[in-house]
Design a protein around this motif. Structure first.
Motif, PDB file in Angstrom:
ATOM      1  N   ILE A 133       1.114  -0.912   0.020  1.00 50.15           N
ATOM      2  CA  ILE A 133      -0.072   0.097   0.178  1.00 50.15           C
ATOM      3  C   ILE A 133       1.012   0.819   0.043  1.00 50.15           C
ATOM      4  CG2 ILE A 133      -1.399   1.454   1.080  1.00 50.15           C
ATOM      5  CD1 ILE A 133      -2.248  -1.728   2.557  1.00 50.15           C
ATOM      6  N   ASN A 134       0.811   2.071  -0.876  1.00 49.12           N
ATOM      7  CA  ASN A 134       1.585   3.403  -1.056  1.00 49.12           C
ATOM      8  C   ASN A 134       0.981   4.619   0.179  1.00 49.12           C
ATOM      9  OD1 ASN A 134      -0.587   4.649  -2.140  1.00 49.12           O
ATOM     10  ND2 ASN A 134       0.291   4.374  -4.169  1.00 49.12           N
ATOM     11  N   HIS A 135       2.162   5.384  -0.525  1.00 49.44           N
ATOM     12  CA  HIS A 135       1.764   6.268   0.914  1.00 49.44           C
ATOM     13  C   HIS A 135       0.658   7.030   1.309  1.00 49.44           C
ATOM     14  CE1 HIS A 135       5.828   5.838   2.370  1.00 49.44           C
ATOM     15  NE2 HIS A 135       6.756   6.481   0.927  1.00 49.44           N
ATOM     16  N   TYR A 136      -0.160   7.385  -0.979  1.00 46.71           N
ATOM     17  CA  TYR A 136      -1.200   7.483  -1.145  1.00 46.71           C
ATOM     18  C   TYR A 136      -2.389   6.614  -0.554  1.00 46.71           C
ATOM     19  CZ  TYR A 136       2.069  10.877  -2.403  1.00 46.71           C
ATOM     20  OH  TYR A 136       3.599  11.560  -3.337  1.00 46.71           O
ATOM     21  N   TYR A 137      -2.138   5.987   0.184  1.00 47.69           N
ATOM     22  CA  TYR A 137      -3.395   4.772   0.680  1.00 47.69           C
ATOM     23  C   TYR A 137      -3.968   4.015  -1.023  1.00 47.69           C
ATOM     24  CZ  TYR A 137      -3.326   6.848   4.547  1.00 47.69           C
ATOM     25  OH  TYR A 137      -2.477   7.162   5.987  1.00 47.69           O
ATOM     26  N   GLY A 138      -2.434   4.020  -1.587  1.00 43.44           N
ATOM     27  CA  GLY A 138      -3.132   3.284  -3.438  1.00 43.44           C
ATOM     28  C   GLY A 138      -2.657   2.451  -3.535  1.00 43.44           C
ATOM     29  N   ARG A 139      -2.629   1.515  -4.276  1.00 49.22           N
ATOM     30  CA  ARG A 139      -1.853   0.188  -4.653  1.00 49.22           C
ATOM     31  C   ARG A 139      -1.382   0.919  -6.368  1.00 49.22           C
ATOM     32  NH1 ARG A 139      -3.179  -3.888  -0.966  1.00 49.22           N
ATOM     33  NH2 ARG A 139      -5.065  -3.985  -0.243  1.00 49.22           N
ATOM     34  N   ASP A 140      -0.036  -0.266  -6.341  1.00 48.84           N
ATOM     35  CA  ASP A 140       0.346  -0.024  -8.226  1.00 48.84           C
ATOM     36  C   ASP A 140      -0.132  -0.923  -9.231  1.00 48.84           C
ATOM     37  OD1 ASP A 140       0.740   3.106  -7.015  1.00 48.84           O
ATOM     38  OD2 ASP A 140       2.593   2.054  -6.240  1.00 48.84           O
ATOM     39  N   HIS A 141       0.574  -0.978 -10.110  1.00 51.04           N
ATOM     40  CA  HIS A 141      -0.001  -1.780 -11.575  1.00 51.04           C
ATOM     41  C   HIS A 141       0.624  -2.716 -10.704  1.00 51.04           C
ATOM     42  CE1 HIS A 141      -0.454   1.368 -14.755  1.00 51.04           C
ATOM     43  NE2 HIS A 141      -1.783   1.401 -13.523  1.00 51.04           N
ATOM     44  N   TRP A 142       0.177  -4.217 -11.081  1.00 52.99           N
ATOM     45  CA  TRP A 142       0.164  -5.064 -10.407  1.00 52.99           C
ATOM     46  C   TRP A 142       0.618  -6.970 -11.327  1.00 52.99           C
ATOM     47  CZ3 TRP A 142       4.257  -6.839  -7.610  1.00 52.99           C
ATOM     48  CH2 TRP A 142       4.288  -8.423  -6.225  1.00 52.99           C
ATOM     49  N   SER A 143       1.354  -7.210 -11.471  1.00 52.23           N
ATOM     50  CA  SER A 143       1.054  -8.482 -12.334  1.00 52.23           C
ATOM     51  C   SER A 143       1.171  -9.666 -12.434  1.00 52.23           C
ATOM     52  CB  SER A 143       0.763  -7.832 -13.681  1.00 52.23           C
ATOM     53  OG  SER A 143       2.390  -7.941 -14.541  1.00 52.23           O
ATOM     54  N   LYS A 144       1.984  -9.839 -11.687  1.00 48.76           N
ATOM     55  CA  LYS A 144       2.353 -10.779 -10.650  1.00 48.76           C
ATOM     56  C   LYS A 144       2.190 -12.006  -9.900  1.00 48.76           C
ATOM     57  CE  LYS A 144       6.561 -11.091  -8.913  1.00 48.76           C
ATOM     58  NZ  LYS A 144       7.407 -11.067  -8.174  1.00 48.76           N
ATOM     59  N   ALA A 145       0.575 -11.473  -9.511  1.00 45.33           N
ATOM     60  CA  ALA A 145       0.371 -12.404  -8.732  1.00 45.33           C
ATOM     61  C   ALA A 145      -1.048 -11.499  -8.807  1.00 45.33           C
ATOM     62  CB  ALA A 145       0.314 -12.903  -7.682  1.00 45.33           C
ATOM     63  N   TRP A 146      -2.602 -12.181  -9.611  1.00 48.03           N
ATOM     64  CA  TRP A 146      -3.399 -11.288  -9.482  1.00 48.03           C
ATOM     65  C   TRP A 146      -4.884 -12.752  -9.794  1.00 48.03           C
ATOM     66  CZ3 TRP A 146      -6.528  -9.494 -14.138  1.00 48.03           C
ATOM     67  CH2 TRP A 146      -5.427  -9.462 -15.545  1.00 48.03           C
ATOM     68  N   SER A 147      -6.128 -12.583  -9.556  1.00 48.78           N
ATOM     69  CA  SER A 147      -6.913 -13.158  -9.856  1.00 48.78           C
ATOM     70  C   SER A 147      -7.885 -12.595 -11.282  1.00 48.78           C
ATOM     71  CB  SER A 147      -7.884 -12.770  -8.750  1.00 48.78           C
ATOM     72  OG  SER A 147      -7.684 -13.355  -7.654  1.00 48.78           O
ATOM     73  N   VAL A 148      -8.142 -13.620 -11.892  1.00 46.61           N
ATOM     74  CA  VAL A 148      -9.234 -13.389 -12.769  1.00 46.61           C
ATOM     75  C   VAL A 148     -10.666 -14.583 -12.429  1.00 46.61           C
ATOM     76  CG1 VAL A 148      -8.695 -13.120 -14.516  1.00 46.61           C
ATOM     77  CG2 VAL A 148      -8.881 -14.759 -14.339  1.00 46.61           C
ATOM     78  N   VAL A 149     -12.527 -14.415 -12.438  1.00 48.39           N
ATOM     79  CA  VAL A 149     -13.080 -14.688 -12.664  1.00 48.39           C
ATOM     80  C   VAL A 149     -13.564 -15.213 -13.478  1.00 48.39           C
ATOM     81  CG1 VAL A 149     -15.898 -14.847 -11.322  1.00 48.39           C
ATOM     82  CG2 VAL A 149     -13.586 -13.892 -10.564  1.00 48.39           C
TER      83      VAL A 149
END
Lengths: 429, 972
Positions: A343-359
């Motif tokens: 979680i970054n300093h602005y309470y945000g999350r950035d781009h991330w493709s290493k471990a994610w989900s689809v339905v």
């Protein structure tokens, strides 16, 4: 809308289906009228057997941690809890309470690693099943479906993309399959472009001129007729049929109750439109939901966005199941990538493709399955790692296509999906 | 693959007559001995195609069809009604050739070529780095200036976006995102007719001719290129002067290193070598366009377009042919290989050589192509009748033998050629391989030599520095000493002290540097020695590699005559095999037609048999009737005889009774007489009775005789009846047999009729197969669709939109001219917009201005009717979006709104329906209406009037109907 007497168990469904099977065949059901049928259980057997795809695109990059793969308690987990779902053992983020109740129709892929953190490229590989290569274009999942699942009789475009701001025009995403299979982009209540008769042409005048054209064609056909002239003639016929069915694009024709249930906002209306289109046998409908690119205030934005998604999405899944459409409709919820566990300093999350989900869900999918696993902090796939290529094969296999097949385009053979990948068999029913 | 290496290229001019002789061999030997001046190309084209053709062909097109076709192909639009009327009513015999020349000279020609080459080379790709309008303008101007096509291609292939070619020419590379693999694939496809993409990672799995080595040979020309933006954000397709291609097959693991650049089917290129670091005039740097001393890309451009590259010439010739004929000699044009060979290899060779001989003049080539009968062939396969196949049907067996002969000849040629070509391939691979090794060795040597030079330079410079430093140190030491002396003397002066210390420090520093430099000398000397020592081993490596390469090259060169012949044979084999395939389709149709004849014959025979049977049946019936009558007669006689006998029989019985009665009485009387012998009366009575009895007995005998006779007669009659009965039965059986035969015949007839229906269906199917074969061989013209640009301009011409804008531009010009005479303030502004234009420039000026005004409309058509980016531009696809666009789109609706110059307005002013029909059909379909079409128009207008509908609306409906028709959408 659920029948009070139907318990919903699979045995029950089978029994009813067998019972109603004899009734349904004789009716030659027009899928369009299904919405008005009183008994949804009967409708289940009236829908055509044609396979369809309903794809949700969560623009900007949905956070897997605030949706499909919550990590409550971990330092990366954020403030939201996980809640149980209709499938024992599977938990979703508490932002998806309605979807959680539909989990038995769906399946989770939690071990996705696509190694691409750029919006454009990420979207490209998820929608086309291949990594972007300069100078070479691949067709969108929708164009592939429209070509492989669509029929010539269908007057409607085979690939419809519903997104805010869609003006009814076509876009350029069919690559070598040709513009016939490109998406028609709908939104804001706009019908497809040019589907309204110009005011200057009276209705009977429009009919007469079509007849005149046909007579000229008949004259021409005496000495030459080819598949191409037939196709051109047929395209006018399709245009006529599409114009006749224009009300299909008008969501306001749906019952007030449904409009309320789906939500009085763009996304709700778009989901309702998707239901109308699927019922009318459109092979591929994509609904986009914006915007999840939450580098700042990830949690507030997800609270707002995911909650909006949850209600409409869950309503649509439930309706498709009730109406018997789910057995013929593949559901996919994708994004260009997920968001960083950190979680970054602005309470945000950035781009991330290493471990994610689809339905995935519906047609051809092992329902209630959860394939793949990330570690406790969600920073890495620890089991069942897959990529976009495998997913693309899985989608095609789920709707009954041979994903290793090829399109034959005037002697040129083009593989439907990346020949280097294979489907995720544990996910297929 | 066989190759015409650079050295061999010089001979190719002599190659042309050789080809020509080959063609002539079929015709006359005399022609081969002394070809004075060859006949015009279009005649040679036709000879080529017609000599190879057997069976029916569709007749050449009518004037109207030719007019429409040639306008579309050379001007990119249909003619106006006025132009059409003028041409169609012109009776001069040379009007077709004259029209062709007129169109080639018109400014529309350059525009049409701009569209065609844009679609061919860019394949509807969107803008990436270069403005498409700049590119279009570049193409337009090039064609306007009659730039030779090889020159245009050279500019495109060499382009870097800077000085090498006009900047826009770089769009080919840059708007493929400058990706080396994408560019390699498209250079192969678009300029050499070979899609080598699948050969990137391994030899092509499906196409034997495509090798990984070909791909990487071409890739070697390309891979040093990259997209570059300078500090002003201008993009270039930059090229470095170094970098080598190495590859490995993902299947076999075999590969090559240091691959020399090589065009498909050509010898690898021998390149100059530069030592490492000296490859550039301007070395690459951030935002700087490098200038290599030697550019592979320029070499590619030069080798491809120098006029003697067989593959380049054949591809370009085939593209021009495709543009005009709607299908290529090789089709699709970017898949030229043994499994997709040219339909007529000799035609392709003829066109390619003619193209080179014309010095790549597009107008010369297109003029000849459109003057050929092949170009002017009709599309109406429906007009070919079964009678036209009669000679083939009659001579089927002979043609079958010809087909087998062609096949075996093709097979022999193919085998012998294949063996030599594969030897050639091996030899060529050896050349590439040895050349690669040699180039690598030369590079290593150059690098080693460069290291020597660099080290020498370094040593010299170090020595130079050392000398300078020594002087500096001496001076500084002296100064420091002096300074320290001053410092010692004026100890209270701080500033002097500081200055002295500064000198000392500086002096120490300089001394230290001097030491360093001194220490560097031996190290550098050592390095130099090492570098010098490194050279001889590298030098030694070169000669053996050089001789290996030379041997390989000599080996390949020695094979050249054989290879060239084998290549000719291979082409010939492919041609013969295809001719045999065509014959097969022709024979299939002939067989089917013969089968129809056979069925027809069967049916007639059966009908004749039926007639015969019917005759015998009639005869049998007559006889049966006679016999039946006879039987009846006999039966009647029999009955009469029975009756007679019966009455005689009764009479006999009566007589017998009378005898018995009298005899009884007589016997009683006789008994009385014996008792009373004297009673005379009684005796007399007895005598009387005796006499009576005798009399009666005799009568009885007579009766008996009669009855017996009659009984015999009766029995004879009965026998006659039986006999007659038997005859009747026999005859009836005979009749039944005939009827049974008739039933069999009827069944056979039914079968024969079913067979006829089947045979007719087969013949139809075979006809379709033959027609597509004959279309492929240019005996029938394909029905191709209009390109998006052709469609847009044709619709605008038909509806009068082009005329409307022409009038507007002319009005502007006139206004400007009149205002130039009486200048006003506004006039100045006008002059800016419409400068005075000389009579000569006027057509071009008009074309440009009209194009500017209408090109937005054309773009819309491209959006709806164009293929997807990167797809071959002539793929036809009909979609609902197109139909909706034409049906409801605002563009076409606007064009139909009447005004004085537009078609709908003009038609509205015509009261006579025949006149109206004529103008309507001329304007939209470029032909006079047929009688029934005139009636159609008349009835349509009358019908509209009757329904109380608007006449204007009716006119718009008809115009729209014709615009949307197949006849309009396709080019026939």
């Amino acid at each position: 809308m659920k029948c009070s007497y139907a318990c919903g168990s699979s045995e029950h469904l089978i029994a009813r289906r067998a019972f109603l099977g004899g009734v349904a065949t004789g009716l030659g059901a027009s899928a369009l009228n299904l919405g008005t049928l009183v008994q949804p259980a009967a409708a289940r057997n009236l829908v055509s057997q044609q396979k369809r795809v309903l794809c949700f695109f969560m623009s900007g990059g949905l956070s897997q941690l605030e949706s499909w793969d919550p990590k409550p308690g971990a330092d990366t987990g954020g403030p939201f809890r996980a809640i149980p779902t209709s499938v024992p053992g599977i938990h979703l983020s508490e932002l998806l309470p309605h979807t959680a109740q539909q989990m038995h129709h769906l399946a989770l892929v939690r071990g996705l690693n696509t190694s691409e953190d750029d919006h454009g490229k990420g979207r490209y590989l998820m929608e086309k099943g291949r990594r972007k290569m300069p100078g070479i274009q691949y067709p969108h999942f929708g164009a592939v479906s429209a070509k492989a699942l669509g029929t010539e009789e269908l007057a409607l475009p085979g690939y419809i993309h519903i997104t805010p701001g869609g003006g009814g025009g076509t876009s350029n995403d069919a690559a070598y399959l040709g513009p016939k299979y490109a998406s028609v982009v709908l939104g804001n209540g706009n019908p497809p472009q040019n589907s309204v008769r110009p005011k200057a042409v009276a209705e009977d005048s429009a009919t007469r001129r079509q007849k005149f054209r046909q007579r000229v064609n008949d004259h021409f056909a005496r000495n030459r007729r080819t598949a191409e002239t037939d196709a051109y003639t047929e395209s006018y016929e399709q245009a006529r049929r599409l114009m006749e069915r224009r009300e299909l694009f008008d969501v306001s024709q749906e019952p007030e109750k449904d409009q309320e249930r789906y939500g009085r906002h763009d996304f709700g209306r778009h989901c309702l439109l998707a239901r109308r289109l699927l019922e009318a046998d459109v092979p591929f409908v994509q609904v986009s939901h914006s915007n999840y690119d939450t580098h700042n205030e990830n949690f507030n934005f997800h609270l707002e966005q995911v909650s909006e998604f949850d209600i409409s999405f869950a309503a649509l899944v439930a309706d498709l199941a009730d109406r018997g459409l789910l057995d013929h409709t593949l559901i996919v919820v994708m994004s260009e990538f997920g968001r960083t566990p950190r979680i970054n300093h602005y309470y945000g999350r950035d781009h991330w493709s290493k471990a994610w989900s689809v339905v995935l869900g519906g047609c051809g999918v092992q329902r209630g399955a959860a394939v793949g696993k990330t570690n406790e902090r969600g920073t890495e796939v620890v089991d069942g790692e897959v990529d976009h290529g495998a997913l693309f094969h899985t989608y095609l296999s789920a709707v009954g296509l041979d994903s290793t097949g090829e399109f034959d385009l005037g002697g040129r053979k083009m593989p439907m999906a990346d020949p280097a990948a294979t489907p995720i068999t544990e996910l297929l029913a | 693959m066989p190759a015409l290496g650079k050295m061999a290229h010089g001979k190719s001019k002599r190659y042309l007559p050789w080809i020509f002789c080959c063609i002539c061999l079929h015709g006359s030997l005399a022609g081969a001995q002394s070809p004075p001046s060859p006949p015009p190309l279009h005649e040679r084209i036709d000879r080529c195609l017609e000599q190879a053709h057997v069976g029916p062909a569709v007749e050449t097109v009518t004037d109207a069809q030719f007019l429409r076709r040639v306008y579309l192909d050379l001007a990119g639009t249909i003619p106006t009604a006025g132009e059409a009327r003028q041409f169609l009513t012109d009776s001069s015999p040379n009007k077709r050739a004259a029209l062709v020349d007129r169109l080639l000279a018109s400014p529309r020609f350059a525009r049409r070529m701009q569209y065609a080459f844009d679609a061919m080379w860019m394949e509807r790709r969107p803008k990436f780095y270069i403005e498409p309008t700049e590119w279009s303008e570049y193409l337009y101007t090039s064609f306007q200036e009659e730039k030779p096509l090889n020159e245009l291609a050279r500019e495109v292939l060499a382009a870097d976006g800077a000085k090498r070619s006009p900047r826009a020419a770089a769009r080919f590379y840059l708007d493929r995102e400058a990706d080396p693999h994408a560019v390699t694939r498209d250079v192969g496809r678009i300029f050499f007719g070979q899609d080598l993409q699948c050969a990137q990672c391994h030899d092509h799995p499906l196409i034997e001719d495509y090798h990984q080595a070909d791909y990487h040979g071409l890739f070697a020309f390309i891979h040093r290129g990259y997209a570059l933006k300078d500090k002003n954000e201008v993009s270039y397709y930059a090229e470095k002067g170094e970098g080598q291609v190495n590859y490995e097959s993902v299947f076999t693991g075999e590969g090559a290193e240091h691959v020399p650049p090589k065009l498909p089917a050509a010898m690898p290129v021998v390149e100059p070598v530069f030592g490492k670091g000296t490859e550039h005039e301007v070395p690459p740097a951030d935002g700087v366009l490098p200038v290599p001393k030697y550019s592979r890309r320029e070499k590619l451009a030069e080798l491809a377009t120098c006029g003697t590259n067989r593959e380049f010439n054949r591809n370009l010739a085939n593209r021009l042919w495709t543009l005009m004929l709607g299908q290529g000699v090789v089709d699709p044009p970017d898949l030229h290989h043994a499994e997709n060979p040219p339909t007529h290899p000799e035609l392709l060779a003829l066109l390619a050589d003619a193209l080179a001989d014309s010095e790549f003049d597009v107008k010369t080539m297109l003029r000849e192509i459109v003057l050929s009968r092949a170009y002017q062939r009709g599309t109406e396969s429906g007009r070919v009748t079964p009678e036209q196949f009669q000679t083939i049907v009659d001579d089927r067996e002979a043609w079958r033998m010809e087909m087998s002969r062609l096949r075996s000849e093709a097979e022999q040629l193919r085998e012998s050629a294949g063996e030599i070509l594969s030897r050639g391939e091996t030899a060529e691979a050896e050349v590439s391989h040895t050349l690669g090794a040699l180039a690598a060795a030369r590079q290593a040597l150059a690098d080693a030599q460069q290291t020597v030079v660099n080290t020498e330079r370094e040593l010299a410079s170090t020595r130079q520095q050392l000398a300078t430093q020594e002087t500096l140190v001496t001076v500084l030491q002296r100064a420091a000493e002096a300074g320290q002396a001053v410092k010692a003397q004026f100890q209270e002066d701080e500033s002097l002290g500081k200055a002295a210390d500064a000198f000392s420090a500086r002096s120490a520093e300089a001394a230290k540097k001097l030491e360093e430099l001194r220490a560097k000398i031996p190290a550098t000397e050592e390095a130099l020695k090492k570098a010098r020592d490194a050279v001889p081993p590298e030098e030694e490596k070169v000669p053996p590699l050089e001789s290996a390469w030379q041997a390989a090259a000599a080996n390949r060169e020695a094979l050249e005559p054989e290879i060239r012949q084998a290549r000719g044979n291979q082409d010939r084999a492919l041609g013969l095999a295809q001719q045999a395939d065509y014959l097969e389709s022709l024979l299939a149709e002939a067989d089917a037609l013969a089968k129809i004849d056979g069925c027809d014959n069967d049916i007639s025979t059966l009908h004749a048999q039926g007639q015969k049977l019917a005759d015998s049946l009639a005869e049998a019936n007559t006889r049966l009737d006679g016999l039946r009558a006879n039987l009846t007669e006999h039966k009647a006689s029999h009955a009469a005889a029975i009756q007679k006998w019966e009455s005689a029989h009764q009479e006999t019985l009566a007589a017998r009774e009378a005898v018995a009665t009298v005899e009884g009485t007589w016997q009683e009387v006789q008994a009385l007489v014996e008792r009373f012998p004297d009673d005379a009366k009684m005796a007399a009575a007895a005598e009387l009775l005796g006499i009576k009895t005798e009399q009666l007995r005799s009568e009885l005998a007579t009766h008996n005789e009669i009855a017996t006779n009659l009984e015999r007669e009766r029995d004879a009659a009965a026998a006659c009846v039986a006999e007659a009965q038997e005859s009747v039965s026999e005859q009836a059986a005979r009749q039944q047999a005939i009827q049974a035969e008739q039933a069999v015949l009827a069944r056979r007839l039914k079968e024969a009729e079913a067979a006829l229906v089947q045979a007719r269906q087969d013949a139809e199917r075979m006809f379709d197969a033959w027609a597509s074969s004959a279309t492929r061989r240019f005996a029938i013209a394909p029905l191709s669709s209009l390109s998006p640009e052709q469609l847009a301009w044709s619709m605008m011409t038909a509806t009068g939109i082009v005329e409307e804008h022409r009038a507007a531009v002319l009005a502007e010009l006139e206004k400007a001219a009149s205002e130039a005479k009486e200048p006003t303030e506004e006039g100045e502004a006008q002059k800016q917009a419409a400068p005075s234009v000389s009579e000569e420039e006027r057509p071009h000026y008009l074309e440009r201005k009209i194009h500017e005004r209408l090109k937005g409309n054309v773009d819309q058509f491209v959006r709806y009717f164009g293929t997807s980016p990167g797809s071959p531009p002539d793929d036809f696809q009909a979609s609902v979006h197109q139909a909706l666009f034409l049906t409801n789109g605002s563009l076409v609706s606007q064009w139909l709104a009447p005004n004085a110059t537009r078609l709908t307005g003009r038609l509205a002013n015509m009261q006579d329906s025949r006149e109206l029909a004529e103008e309507l059909y001329l304007a939209v379909l470029t032909r006079f209406p047929e009688a029934e079409e005139k009636e159609l128009v008349r009835d349509y207008l009358a019908g509209a009037e009757q329904d109380g509908a608007d006449r204007q609306a009716a006119i718009q409906e008809m115009v729209w109907g014709l615009l949307g028709s197949n006849e309009f959408r396709f080019r026939r």
